[in-house]
Every structure is written in C-alpha cells, then in structure tokens.
Design an enzyme around this catalytic site. Structure first.
Site, PDB file in Angstrom:
ATOM      1  N   LYS A 171     -75.205 -73.021  32.293  1.00  0.00           N
ATOM      2  CA  LYS A 171     -75.761 -71.873  31.578  1.00  0.00           C
ATOM      3  C   LYS A 171     -75.570 -72.129  30.079  1.00  0.00           C
ATOM      4  O   LYS A 171     -74.475 -71.994  29.551  1.00  0.00           O
ATOM      5  CB  LYS A 171     -75.052 -70.570  31.989  1.00  0.00           C
ATOM      6  N   GLU A 246     -62.473 -73.680  26.489  1.00  0.00           N
ATOM      7  CA  GLU A 246     -62.467 -74.286  25.148  1.00  0.00           C
ATOM      8  C   GLU A 246     -62.883 -73.183  24.193  1.00  0.00           C
ATOM      9  O   GLU A 246     -64.059 -72.838  24.116  1.00  0.00           O
ATOM     10  CB  GLU A 246     -63.475 -75.446  25.086  1.00  0.00           C
ATOM     11  N   CYS A 280     -66.092 -75.765  16.209  1.00  0.00           N
ATOM     12  CA  CYS A 280     -64.814 -75.174  16.612  1.00  0.00           C
ATOM     13  C   CYS A 280     -63.642 -75.907  15.974  1.00  0.00           C
ATOM     14  O   CYS A 280     -62.584 -75.329  15.784  1.00  0.00           O
ATOM     15  CB  CYS A 280     -64.690 -75.196  18.124  1.00  0.00           C
ATOM     16  N   GLU A 377     -61.875 -67.216  12.077  1.00  0.00           N
ATOM     17  CA  GLU A 377     -62.760 -68.374  12.112  1.00  0.00           C
ATOM     18  C   GLU A 377     -63.999 -68.039  11.261  1.00  0.00           C
ATOM     19  O   GLU A 377     -64.716 -67.083  11.571  1.00  0.00           O
ATOM     20  CB  GLU A 377     -63.146 -68.618  13.578  1.00  0.00           C
TER      21      GLU A 377
HETATM   22  P1  NAP Z   1     -69.835 -66.930  22.656  1.00  0.00           P
HETATM   23  O1  NAP Z   1     -70.475 -65.722  22.107  1.00  0.00           O
HETATM   24  O2  NAP Z   1     -68.516 -66.801  23.290  1.00  0.00           O
HETATM   25  O3  NAP Z   1     -70.907 -67.558  23.661  1.00  0.00           O
HETATM   26  C1  NAP Z   1     -70.660 -68.752  24.349  1.00  0.00           C
HETATM   27  C2  NAP Z   1     -71.383 -68.732  25.678  1.00  0.00           C
HETATM   28  O4  NAP Z   1     -70.844 -67.677  26.479  1.00  0.00           O
HETATM   29  C3  NAP Z   1     -72.877 -68.467  25.576  1.00  0.00           C
HETATM   30  O5  NAP Z   1     -73.541 -69.202  26.575  1.00  0.00           O
HETATM   31  C4  NAP Z   1     -72.964 -66.975  25.860  1.00  0.00           C
HETATM   32  O6  NAP Z   1     -74.222 -66.589  26.379  1.00  0.00           O
HETATM   33  C5  NAP Z   1     -71.897 -66.849  26.938  1.00  0.00           C
HETATM   34  N1  NAP Z   1     -71.374 -65.492  27.123  1.00  0.00           N
HETATM   35  C6  NAP Z   1     -71.374 -64.440  26.264  1.00  0.00           C
HETATM   36  N2  NAP Z   1     -70.811 -63.370  26.848  1.00  0.00           N
HETATM   37  C7  NAP Z   1     -70.460 -63.728  28.108  1.00  0.00           C
HETATM   38  C8  NAP Z   1     -69.837 -63.063  29.205  1.00  0.00           C
HETATM   39  N3  NAP Z   1     -69.453 -61.794  29.121  1.00  0.00           N
HETATM   40  N4  NAP Z   1     -69.628 -63.757  30.337  1.00  0.00           N
HETATM   41  C9  NAP Z   1     -69.996 -65.046  30.455  1.00  0.00           C
HETATM   42  N5  NAP Z   1     -70.590 -65.743  29.441  1.00  0.00           N
HETATM   43  C10 NAP Z   1     -70.803 -65.091  28.282  1.00  0.00           C
HETATM   44  O7  NAP Z   1     -69.636 -68.035  21.543  1.00  0.00           O
HETATM   45  P2  NAP Z   1     -70.687 -68.590  20.498  1.00  0.00           P
HETATM   46  O8  NAP Z   1     -70.804 -67.596  19.401  1.00  0.00           O
HETATM   47  O9  NAP Z   1     -71.929 -69.007  21.193  1.00  0.00           O
HETATM   48  O10 NAP Z   1     -69.963 -69.931  20.012  1.00  0.00           O
HETATM   49  C11 NAP Z   1     -69.083 -69.943  18.966  1.00  0.00           C
HETATM   50  C12 NAP Z   1     -67.640 -69.926  19.438  1.00  0.00           C
HETATM   51  O11 NAP Z   1     -67.410 -71.004  20.330  1.00  0.00           O
HETATM   52  C13 NAP Z   1     -66.671 -70.131  18.311  1.00  0.00           C
HETATM   53  O12 NAP Z   1     -65.567 -69.275  18.444  1.00  0.00           O
HETATM   54  C14 NAP Z   1     -66.224 -71.580  18.483  1.00  0.00           C
HETATM   55  O13 NAP Z   1     -64.979 -71.892  17.931  1.00  0.00           O
HETATM   56  C15 NAP Z   1     -66.237 -71.711  19.951  1.00  0.00           C
HETATM   57  N6  NAP Z   1     -66.320 -73.126  20.314  1.00  0.00           N
HETATM   58  C16 NAP Z   1     -65.225 -73.723  20.875  1.00  0.00           C
HETATM   59  C17 NAP Z   1     -65.265 -75.074  21.184  1.00  0.00           C
HETATM   60  C18 NAP Z   1     -64.081 -75.766  21.790  1.00  0.00           C
HETATM   61  O14 NAP Z   1     -64.259 -76.873  22.271  1.00  0.00           O
HETATM   62  N7  NAP Z   1     -62.899 -75.187  21.806  1.00  0.00           N
HETATM   63  C19 NAP Z   1     -66.416 -75.803  20.936  1.00  0.00           C
HETATM   64  C20 NAP Z   1     -67.503 -75.162  20.352  1.00  0.00           C
HETATM   65  C21 NAP Z   1     -67.442 -73.811  20.062  1.00  0.00           C
HETATM   66  P3  NAP Z   1     -75.358 -65.952  25.444  1.00  0.00           P
HETATM   67  O15 NAP Z   1     -75.690 -66.992  24.440  1.00  0.00           O
HETATM   68  O16 NAP Z   1     -76.466 -65.728  26.408  1.00  0.00           O
HETATM   69  O17 NAP Z   1     -74.786 -64.729  24.858  1.00  0.00           O
END
Ligand code: NAP
Length: 474
Positions: A171, A246, A280, A377
């Site tokens: 997904k 992650e 990240c 962040e």
């Molecule tokens: P996000 O809002 O958490 O979304 C990530 C994924 O989760 C998307 O596919 C999103 O779908 C899905 N999602 C949202 N709500 C959900 C729920 N209730 N249940 C299941 N899935 C759900 O994060 P983002 O804004 O896309 O990405 C940025 C964040 O990711 C930052 O905090 C960054 O640090 C972190 N990140 C961490 C790493 C690591 O390796 N540690 C790497 C890259 C990024 P939708 O898009 O459809 O909402």
C-alpha cells in the site's frame, strides 16, 4: 486524463473510485489512480494466503532469481521510472535516478542474501536428544509506505519479504501511487506466481484496519510518521500482530572544532538538502562547536545561496517542491518561530511566489535550543544552526528527543568517534558521512523512531519466524 490500475492476484484492474495524483511542482492533477475498498483488501489477503504455500516452497535460489529479474526490469526502465518519481514526488531528477539505482541494488543484494537464511544445530544437554533451529517465512505481509522515497522504501520491504518466502500486499502513499504501479509492472514482467505480489491503493485507515484485523495477514511493515505508527501499535494489540516500524526522525548533526570544514559542509549539504529536506534521516538540527561556528555558518550560507530551486524535471534544480501546501505552511511556521526566538536568518526563509509548493533553501544561525525546529521533524530545506561548547553538553542536547533514527558527527578524533558511536541514541550514525544508507547494513531507529530494522541481514529476519525443533532419538 489517464487512470492507472491496481494489481490484484496477477491482474490489472481499474475501479470506479479513484484518487487524484498531483504534480507538486505545479499543484495540478495529472492522473487518476484506481482505489480499493476494504472488502477488496480482504480478497487480496485471501489470494496472497493461497499463494503462500507454493511461494514458500520454492527454493531461496529460485525466489532470488525472480528478484534479479525484477531488478533487471527496473534497471532497464530506470530513466522512465525516475521521471515518474519526480512527477509525483517533486525531487530533482538526478535524485530520482539515484533512488532507482539504490532500489536495483537492494533487490540484487536481497536476491543473494536470501540464500544465506541459515538455521543451526545446537549441542544437546540430554543424551538421545538433538536440537535444530530453523527459519520459516512469517506468512502474508501488509507493507505500508510513505511518499518521500516512493520506490526505494517499498523495495526495502518487498525484496526481503519475497525472498524470505512471504507474499506481499503493498500500500503506497496516496500522493505517490504511480511509482508503485511502475514497480508492480516490473514484478509482473518477472512473472511471479499470481497473488505473491499485489498493489492496493485507497483509504489508508480502511486498508490498515483490514491488515490489522485479518488473521491471514501475519505481519505489517510500516514506514511513515510516529503518529500513525502509534495508531498501528494500538490496533495491533487485539490480534497481537507483529509490526516492523520505521518512523519519524529528528537527526542531530555534531560538528566538532577538530573536523575538516570541507567534509562537514559536504556532509551537511547532503544530509540536510537531499529530497528538499524531506527525508527521515535528514539533518534536522545542527550543533557547531564554538571555534568552528562562524566559519561554518558563513560557508554553509554561501553554498545554500548558490542552490537552484525549481521543477525537479529541470536538471539544473538542486531543490524541488515540497509535497503539498501543508508542508510549505509548516516550513514557514518553523522559520518564523526560530526567528522570533532570536535566530538570525542568513538566507531563504520564504515560499516562492509561483505555482507549486516551493520553499527557499534556508539557513538560520543562533537558533534557540527551544525553537520548534530543534524539537519537531521539519521535513523542509531549513538548516537551523546553534553553537555549543563541550562534547558532554552536545551529547545531552543530541539525545534530548523522543526520536532516535540518525545522528551525524564530524570529527577527526578517533577516540571521539568511538565515544559518539556509543553514546548517541540513534540507530544510524554517520561519522564524517552525510549519506550512511547501504543495502548490506541495518537501517532503523531507537526510541520512538521505530521497531526493528530494514536492510542488511536484519531486513530478512523481520519476515522470518524462528522455530526450535527438538528430536528425541529412538
Ligand atoms: P504518514 O502520514 O504516516 O503516511 C505513511 C503511510 O501510512 C501512507 O501510506 C499513509 O497513507 C499511511 N497511513 C496513514 N494513516 C494510516 C492509518 N491510520 N493506518 C494505516 N496506514 C496509514 O507519513 P508521511 O507523511 O507519508 O511520511 C513522512 C513521515 O515518514 C515522516 O515522519 C518521516 O520521518 C517518516 N519516514 C520514516 C522513515 C524511516 O525509515 N524511519 C523513512 C521515510 C519516512 P495515505 O498516504 O493514503 O494517507
């Protein structure tokens, strides 16, 4: 406008419900992506489960050969897929090309590493018994990915899961589904058995809820925000579902007086401005020791002023757009807060007056240690810099966060390198290195930056169960 299909049980399917795909460099919708509802996710899980028996019994060599085929197809289409990444994510095209190249390397590395999933024979303590430890695939995996590295972060999950013998349902983020479609096309070209890899796009809450509740989905691997990670942890309780997480970071950079200024500048430019700061492991807060501070601030400002901001499709652009209008607002808020708290704006600091979601690369000096950008962040091309005096003081500052994904240290002192590696609370530590990620080494965070590791041997372990087989000899 083209509508892109889902990939379910070996078939390409369009749906009535679609999601718009927006180019962040223009703010315009340029495609539609088919979306699933929750019952369709349940069917996908059922089909993945059906595929499990055949897939897990293929040899690791056989699964690895199929991964090599996916890698070859990705490599053959590298220019086109890099353009898709830039179109929906915004990053400069050279960085998208780098993302494809790293994805190919991950696939090839896991294709080989899958052959080294060894068990062991353990010496017995009771005569007549023998003990084996064996590894088995965990089962069907739900993989949820973010938009910031839409290809490589998906590959970091699907490559080890597949080679371990687990069918995967991917997904991707709603903002970047087309990169996932391109990846699914490469998988389809490699002719994996149907149901072994599937692509679902749609309402994240619904898809996540089905992954959590469905007993045939045996593991969820997630990359994204700490906020959503917490929701998954809560949702996983009822079914005691294993999670790999992650999550967000807040990486400190420690620049010591004894470092090479040139190495520190190059490292900070990479760690801070890659993907316009939307990584990240991005450098979030930069601490520079007192003697080095004035020269570092001046030289970094000069380099940042020389950066070109523009459409990622233009090879001259160093900084592309942010992902959406909300990201620009948040960047602005962080700058205003730092400046109101006494920070000195050295360059940048504003959104560009043009279509799309552009924010100027920014350097702020003398940032208060209590500023928002030193705790949250930022996910934008903003470099907040503050001076420090002693090693003990800066380690305390660096560790004063709920996060612990990456940390960066610039020093030439060998003893200090070891002290920093041991005392910094982070899963990845770059010493004189602004880009520490590599296929063969574990990647992941401590504290609220996550559970488990991707890449390296640990990346496969995440998709294996360990079994003890005790044999009583007759
Ligand atoms: P996000 O809002 O958490 O979304 C990530 C994924 O989760 C998307 O596919 C999103 O779908 C899905 N999602 C949202 N709500 C959900 C729920 N209730 N249940 C299941 N899935 C759900 O994060 P983002 O804004 O896309 O990405 C940025 C964040 O990711 C930052 O905090 C960054 O640090 C972190 N990140 C961490 C790493 C690591 O390796 N540690 C790497 C890259 C990024 P939708 O898009 O459809 O909402």
């Amino acid at each position: 406008m083209k509508t892109y299909p889902l990939y379910l049980n070996g078939e390409w399917l369009n749906s009535d419900t679609t999601l718009p795909v927006v180019n962040p460099a223009s703010g315009e919708t340029f495609a539609q992506m088919s979306a699933v509802d929750r019952p369709a996710v349940a069917v996908a899980i059922k089909n993945a489960h059906k595929a499990l028996a055949g897939w897990r019994h293929l040899t690791a060599k056989g699964r690895g050969e199929l991964l090599h085929k996916i890698a070859s197809e990705l490599d053959r289409r590298r220019e086109e897929i890099a353009r898709i990444i830039t179109l929906e994510n915004g990053k400069p095209i050279a960085q998208s090309q780098g993302e494809v190249a790293m994805s190919v390397d991950h696939l090839r590395w896991f294709a080989e590493e899958g052959r080294r999933v060894y068990g062991r024979i353990v010496p017995h303590q009771v005569e007549g018994k023998r003990h084996l430890v064996i590894k088995s695939p965990i089962g069907v995996v739900g993989a949820i990915c973010p938009w910031n590295f839409p290809l490589v972060l998906a590959v970091r999950k699907i490559a080890p899961a597949l080679v371990a013998g687990c069918p995967v349902i991917l997904k991707p983020a709603s903002q970047t589904p087309l990169t996932a479609v391109a990846l699914a096309e490469c998988v389809a070209k490699a002719e994996l058995p149907k149901g072994v890899f599937q692509l679902v796009v749609g309402d994240a809450t619904e898809i996540g809820a089905e992954f959590l509740a469905n007993p045939l989905c045996r593991k969820i691997t997630f990359t994204g925000s700490t906020e959503v990670g917490r929701k998954l942890i809560a949702g996983a309780a009822a079914g005691v579902k294993p999670l790999s997480l992650e999550l967000g970071g807040n990486a400190p950079v420690l620049v010591f007086d004894d470092c090479s200024l040139e190495t520190a500048l190059a490292g900070v430019m990479m760690a801070k401005f890659r993907n316009s700061g939307q990584s990240c492991i991005a450098a979030n807060r930069i601490y520079v020791q007192r003697q080095m501070y004035p020269g570092f601030l001046r030289a970094l400002t000069d380099r940042v002023k020389a950066m070109e901001t523009g459409d990622g499709m233009d090879p001259q652009s160093d900084i592309g757009p942010l992902i959406n209008a909300g990201a620009v607002e948040r960047a602005h808020e962080h700058v205003q807060d730092a400046v109101n708290g006494g920070g000195r704006l050295m360059c940048g600091g504003s959104a560009l007056r043009r279509p799309g979601y552009f924010f100027e690369p920014t350097v702020i000096g003398n940032v208060s240690r209590n500023a928002l950008c030193m705790f949250e962040e930022t996910f934008a091309p903003i470099a907040p810099i503050t001076p420090f005096e002693t090693e003990a003081e800066v380690v305390e500052l660096a560790n004063n966060t709920i996060h612990g994904l990456a940390a960066y240290v610039f020093t030439r002192d060998m003893d200090r390198m070891f002290r920093m590696a041991e005392s910094l609370e982070a899963g990845i530590i770059g010493v004189n290195d602004g880009l520490p990620t590599t296929s063969q080494c574990p990647f992941g965070g401590v504290k609220q930056s996550g559970w488990g590791r991707e890449l390296g041997y640990e990346g496969i372990e995440a998709f294996l169960e360990t079994k003890h087989v005790s044999i009583e000899m007759e």
